[in-house]
Design a protein around this motif. Sequence first.
Motif, PDB file in Angstrom:
ATOM      1  N   VAL A 374       0.844  -1.188   0.000  1.00 59.15           N
ATOM      2  CA  VAL A 374       0.000   0.000   0.000  1.00 59.15           C
ATOM      3  C   VAL A 374       0.882   1.242   0.000  1.00 59.15           C
ATOM      4  CG1 VAL A 374      -1.792   1.239   1.267  1.00 59.15           C
ATOM      5  CG2 VAL A 374      -1.757  -1.251   1.304  1.00 59.15           C
ATOM      6  N   ALA A 375       0.585   2.186  -0.922  1.00 62.52           N
ATOM      7  CA  ALA A 375       1.312   3.455  -0.941  1.00 62.52           C
ATOM      8  C   ALA A 375       0.799   4.324   0.195  1.00 62.52           C
ATOM      9  CB  ALA A 375       1.122   4.150  -2.287  1.00 62.52           C
ATOM     10  N   ILE A 376       1.702   4.789   1.052  1.00 59.03           N
ATOM     11  CA  ILE A 376       1.285   5.486   2.273  1.00 59.03           C
ATOM     12  C   ILE A 376       1.484   6.986   2.175  1.00 59.03           C
ATOM     13  CG2 ILE A 376       1.760   5.737   4.749  1.00 59.03           C
ATOM     14  CD1 ILE A 376       0.475   3.112   4.131  1.00 59.03           C
ATOM     15  N   TYR A 377       2.647   7.385   1.709  1.00 55.32           N
ATOM     16  CA  TYR A 377       3.001   8.793   1.819  1.00 55.32           C
ATOM     17  C   TYR A 377       3.807   9.216   0.609  1.00 55.32           C
ATOM     18  CZ  TYR A 377       4.852  13.054   4.028  1.00 55.32           C
ATOM     19  OH  TYR A 377       5.173  14.342   4.337  1.00 55.32           O
ATOM     20  N   GLY A 378       3.302  10.183  -0.134  1.00 52.12           N
ATOM     21  CA  GLY A 378       3.992  10.648  -1.335  1.00 52.12           C
ATOM     22  C   GLY A 378       4.338  12.111  -1.207  1.00 52.12           C
ATOM     23  N   PRO A 379       4.794  12.700  -2.306  1.00 58.63           N
ATOM     24  CA  PRO A 379       5.188  14.113  -2.266  1.00 58.63           C
ATOM     25  C   PRO A 379       4.028  15.032  -1.902  1.00 58.63           C
ATOM     26  CG  PRO A 379       5.253  13.218  -4.506  1.00 58.63           C
ATOM     27  CD  PRO A 379       5.057  12.079  -3.586  1.00 58.63           C
ATOM     28  N   LYS A 380       2.789  14.573  -2.145  1.00 58.37           N
ATOM     29  CA  LYS A 380       1.649  15.445  -1.828  1.00 58.37           C
ATOM     30  C   LYS A 380       1.078  15.138  -0.452  1.00 58.37           C
ATOM     31  CE  LYS A 380       0.430  16.082  -6.628  1.00 58.37           C
ATOM     32  NZ  LYS A 380       0.302  14.941  -7.549  1.00 58.37           N
ATOM     33  N   GLY A 381       1.797  14.350   0.334  1.00 58.14           N
ATOM     34  CA  GLY A 381       1.315  14.062   1.681  1.00 58.14           C
ATOM     35  C   GLY A 381       0.760  12.662   1.820  1.00 58.14           C
ATOM     36  N   LEU A 382      -0.072  12.485   2.840  1.00 58.67           N
ATOM     37  CA  LEU A 382      -0.583  11.165   3.170  1.00 58.67           C
ATOM     38  C   LEU A 382      -1.516  10.630   2.086  1.00 58.67           C
ATOM     39  CD1 LEU A 382       0.346   9.808   5.709  1.00 58.67           C
ATOM     40  CD2 LEU A 382      -1.807  10.441   6.805  1.00 58.67           C
ATOM     41  N   LEU A 383      -1.321   9.380   1.680  1.00 63.73           N
ATOM     42  CA  LEU A 383      -2.177   8.766   0.670  1.00 63.73           C
ATOM     43  C   LEU A 383      -3.125   7.753   1.299  1.00 63.73           C
ATOM     44  CD1 LEU A 383       0.732   7.970  -1.799  1.00 63.73           C
ATOM     45  CD2 LEU A 383      -0.911   9.821  -2.074  1.00 63.73           C
ATOM     46  N   GLU A 384      -2.615   7.071   2.282  1.00 63.39           N
ATOM     47  CA  GLU A 384      -3.374   5.985   2.909  1.00 63.39           C
ATOM     48  C   GLU A 384      -2.956   5.954   4.367  1.00 63.39           C
ATOM     49  OE1 GLU A 384      -6.342   3.771   2.214  1.00 63.39           O
ATOM     50  OE2 GLU A 384      -5.283   4.218   0.339  1.00 63.39           O
ATOM     51  N   LYS A 385      -3.810   5.458   5.224  1.00 62.36           N
ATOM     52  CA  LYS A 385      -3.476   5.458   6.647  1.00 62.36           C
ATOM     53  C   LYS A 385      -2.418   4.396   6.950  1.00 62.36           C
ATOM     54  CE  LYS A 385      -6.022   4.808  10.930  1.00 62.36           C
ATOM     55  NZ  LYS A 385      -4.895   4.973  11.759  1.00 62.36           N
ATOM     56  N   PRO A 386      -1.310   4.810   7.546  1.00 59.38           N
ATOM     57  CA  PRO A 386      -0.312   3.801   7.910  1.00 59.38           C
ATOM     58  C   PRO A 386      -0.781   2.988   9.116  1.00 59.38           C
ATOM     59  CG  PRO A 386       0.385   5.964   8.668  1.00 59.38           C
ATOM     60  CD  PRO A 386      -0.901   6.177   7.910  1.00 59.38           C
ATOM     61  N   LEU A 387      -0.402   1.733   9.181  1.00 58.56           N
ATOM     62  CA  LEU A 387      -0.677   0.940  10.369  1.00 58.56           C
ATOM     63  C   LEU A 387       0.462   1.186  11.347  1.00 58.56           C
ATOM     64  CD1 LEU A 387      -1.992  -2.373   8.791  1.00 58.56           C
ATOM     65  CD2 LEU A 387      -3.290  -0.488   9.788  1.00 58.56           C
ATOM     66  N   TYR A 388       0.181   1.965  12.362  1.00 55.80           N
ATOM     67  CA  TYR A 388       1.218   2.420  13.271  1.00 55.80           C
ATOM     68  C   TYR A 388       0.606   2.667  14.631  1.00 55.80           C
ATOM     69  CZ  TYR A 388       4.713   5.448  15.420  1.00 55.80           C
ATOM     70  OH  TYR A 388       5.619   5.992  16.282  1.00 55.80           O
ATOM     71  N   PRO A 389       1.273   2.397  15.712  1.00 55.02           N
ATOM     72  CA  PRO A 389       2.493   1.582  15.775  1.00 55.02           C
ATOM     73  C   PRO A 389       2.197   0.116  15.462  1.00 55.02           C
ATOM     74  CG  PRO A 389       1.691   2.089  17.974  1.00 55.02           C
ATOM     75  CD  PRO A 389       0.802   2.817  17.023  1.00 55.02           C
ATOM     76  N   MET A 390       3.197  -0.596  15.037  1.00 53.91           N
ATOM     77  CA  MET A 390       2.896  -1.975  14.699  1.00 53.91           C
ATOM     78  C   MET A 390       2.713  -2.804  15.967  1.00 53.91           C
ATOM     79  SD  MET A 390       6.356  -3.363  12.946  1.00 53.91           S
ATOM     80  CE  MET A 390       7.674  -4.044  13.901  1.00 53.91           C
ATOM     81  N   PRO A 391       1.777  -3.746  15.907  1.00 55.32           N
ATOM     82  CA  PRO A 391       1.478  -4.526  17.115  1.00 55.32           C
ATOM     83  C   PRO A 391       2.648  -5.434  17.485  1.00 55.32           C
ATOM     84  CG  PRO A 391       0.316  -5.416  15.222  1.00 55.32           C
ATOM     85  CD  PRO A 391       0.959  -4.155  14.767  1.00 55.32           C
TER      86      PRO A 391
END
Lengths: 396, 316, 287
Positions: A374-391
């Motif tokens: 999944v693409a998360i973060y590009g030059p224009k900012g957040l694209l998709e919600k990152p799964l963070y913190p990882m379990p």
Amino acid sequence: MKTRLLCALVTLLLSSKLSAAPIELGASVQLTGQFANTGRYYGDAYQFAVDKINAAGGVKVGNSREKLSLKILDSQSDVNLSVRQYVQLVSQDKINFLLGPFASDFALADSAISEKYNVPMIQGGGASDQIFSRGYKFIFGTLPPATDYFQSTIDLMSQLKPAPTTVALLYADDAFDVSVAEGTRKAVGKTPVKTVLDQRYSSKASDFNSMLSLIKNQNVDAILVAGHETEILNFIRQAKSLNVNPKMYSFTVGVPSADFRAALGSDANYAFGMTSWVPSPALKDEYFVNAEQFANEYKKRFGYEPDYHAASAVADVEAFVKAIESANSLDPVKVRDAIAKLDFDSLYGRIRFNTAGQINLPQTVVQIQKGKLVAIYGPKGLLEKPLYPMPDWGKR
Amino acid sequence: MKPALKFIFAALVVGGFATVPSWGSAVLVQFGINALILATLAQSWNIIGGYTGYPSFGNSVFYGLGGYGVAIALVQYQLPSAVGLILGVVLAVLFAFLLGLPVLRLRGHYFAIATLGLTEVMTAIVSNLDIAGRNVGLILPLAKGDTLFLELSLALLVVTTLAVAWISRSRFGFGLIAIRENEVAAAVMGVNTTLYKILAFALCAVFSALAGGIHAYWITYLDPGSAFDVSLNVRMIIMAVFGGPGTIFGPALGAFALAAISEILASKITSLASIFFGVVIVVAIIFMPRGVADLAQNFRRFGWRYFQENIKAHRV
Amino acid sequence: MQLLWQILVNGVLLGGLYALMALGLVLVWGVLNIVNLAHGALIMLGAYVCYYFFTGLGWDPFAALPVAMSLLFCLGYLIQRWVLNLVIRAPMFNSLLVTFGLEVVITYLAQLLFSADFRTVNPSYAGANFSFFGATVPWVRVLAFGVALALTFALWLFLDHTRIGRAIRATAQNLVAARLYGVNPRQLYALTFGIGAALAGAAGALYGVVSQINPYIGAGLTGKSFAIAIIGGLEKSLYVLVGGLFLGVVEALTALYIGPTYTDVVSFGILVLVLIVRPTGLLGRTA
């Protein structure tokens, strides 16, 4: 015995000369040996691009359209053999347009040949800044600078909640990863994040237990690893078995590759990585329509998914075509000047070389979520919600 | 062949190589440089392995030190390459004296493994040295003009072969052969075995280091992995054994033959090249364990039975 | 302090696997006087056998271990019987070069057959661990350690307490002695190499469970095995175990206190030092 062998050598080499095509591209690629796993992207993608361009009619020079032909040699993952094969391509096969090998140390060595013989080489396999800092005129690169690899990841880190406050940087001791570490060190230095571990390790390493124990002991929030796919596979598995649970970890290679996810299965989840290329339909291309379509056709033809290495390799071939067409000549020096002035959109992105000969593309942060990239973060900012913190490993 | 004929043949080969740039293509020149360097390496391995009977895996250390001498001189101190070559030789000879002393006390497999270990240690140490560019390696200034490299490596091979020819008929050489055949007896006969062995080791250090220096300057890139390459050392041994260890021309001949085979393989059936090379090694060692030189001498007498006899002599 | 304890535990567990890697090499070297440069390639093949039984047939890697051993035994038997037996009385580095050629052939055939893709054997319990006086101990490593111990012990029993085993040991002393046991030396040699290969197969199967595998892992593993063989000496299988544990702990400590780029300096440095000071191994009798 010896003379007869020499004769055989000479005749063999001469016979290969007869089948010269109008526009020949040449490359020495790691098809066997320890770099074969990534080297194959280059062999396959070069061939794919050449076939596609020929199917579309070839290259326009003057009033005629010429077909491309491609000669690929196997360097067996041996740098010295690779150098000698490039000399063979230039001086024996009279090839004036060189495509590059995989990996920075190979590109470093091989670019000396293009410089020596004044023929342009466009390579999509070496990102180390060293390749472009020698003032060479005939080497061009379509991977973004190694020093920037972790920049987007570090940008993303400041937007995460709770933001990581400590980071461990591990890197292998080869040309590419040392460059990555230099850039990353600087980038982290500009943020409030504290680097608690900055460790170089041997490219031959397979055991990370000591470093992982140290990381666990220091309770590090984020781990950034610049290394090779083999090491990263071991790193993740050993992190699991030692129950090391940072809030996030990110790796320079592996994450975008399909075989990496296949090798780790569900253990690949939550790993961050980066890619200069995502197969999106927004990336238009003259020969492949767009990046998504390219990815599908590539998978159908070769049986595995392409990643940025393959896309970068296709861009190298296209750059030659565009440059030859705009120079309207097959003279290597004129084509070299045309390459330096190129500016076009490809399935890989916008190809425009800076004065040193390298292009710049933003790195998109990617993460493996439920087995999917999944693409998360590009030059224009957040694209998709990152799964963070990882379990924690125990709670997956 | 009679000795005189052999030397005439050798002179012809040298002449052939020397004039390659005027009639051959750039690829042939390049093949020539590579083959000549390999032949020099096989020939200098011959001194310690063939004549003295010590199967060294440490010759790639000499080769690597020679390369690093040139690279460090050129890149870090902007010194002329000749100074670099000398620096490399000094480093290699120092190494041969310092480590030869303890390591040459070992025999057979133990010596082989100890020198193999030394190669690995040197790789790892140099990977950590700032002055040597660590594991990233050093990029040397571009050197145009392959003709010069061809002449240099040809001259080096000639000198090395002359040295081996001298060894083969000198008191020193007889001492080495005595050590190979029976070290204890040699000592009883009054051969200073320690001194002889170390001198032999140092001699092959000189030639291997020069070869490494020339190669590094030619390829313009050096990193620990390719400088101290164990498989290069194995190739030296295979070439020497293939040609005939303990002979004057055998190792060079073996090197030319195997270099040509692997060059053709690498440029033609590329993906199967390595497998084929492995098969050639296995088959050659089984059927002609004393090398091409021995084959040429005895094949006429025994015919195809030559191969059979070889197997009979060595199988269990 | 807790970190040091954890590092020691890591080192010991790694060392057990190291010992098993070297065991086959030591047997072949000690008995047949063959330095087998293809040993690591055989370990690699063992790992692939385990991988294919695990992913293809869904076998547990520890259940696939005997299969890997049997297949590698057959391969080793054939290699010795039809290749190495032909050069065994030639000068010593001839057999060494033949094993180098075999290593090249096996490695590249493996790439053709298995591709250069990186593989892992990743059973569901691969990440399971328990706490041991504050140190995290992965179960797979403990299991691998246990198997390594068991095989070392089994080899010792076999060599010391069976007729065939005694014949093999007698061969190490001298060739004629073997004939006194009424065993055909050709078969005895092949059997010995077969057992060495089977042990490599076992090591490979366990290696795949803790590390990634690809066709090129062999050369590095051969180097490690040499270091262990030299440290422990060629006399007793038990000594190999000590050599493996020693190297595992030393490497783990080096990575932590000197730096992970120095592990090779230290492990191969020890190899050379031991050879110079005590060529019979740290524990062997003085010559």
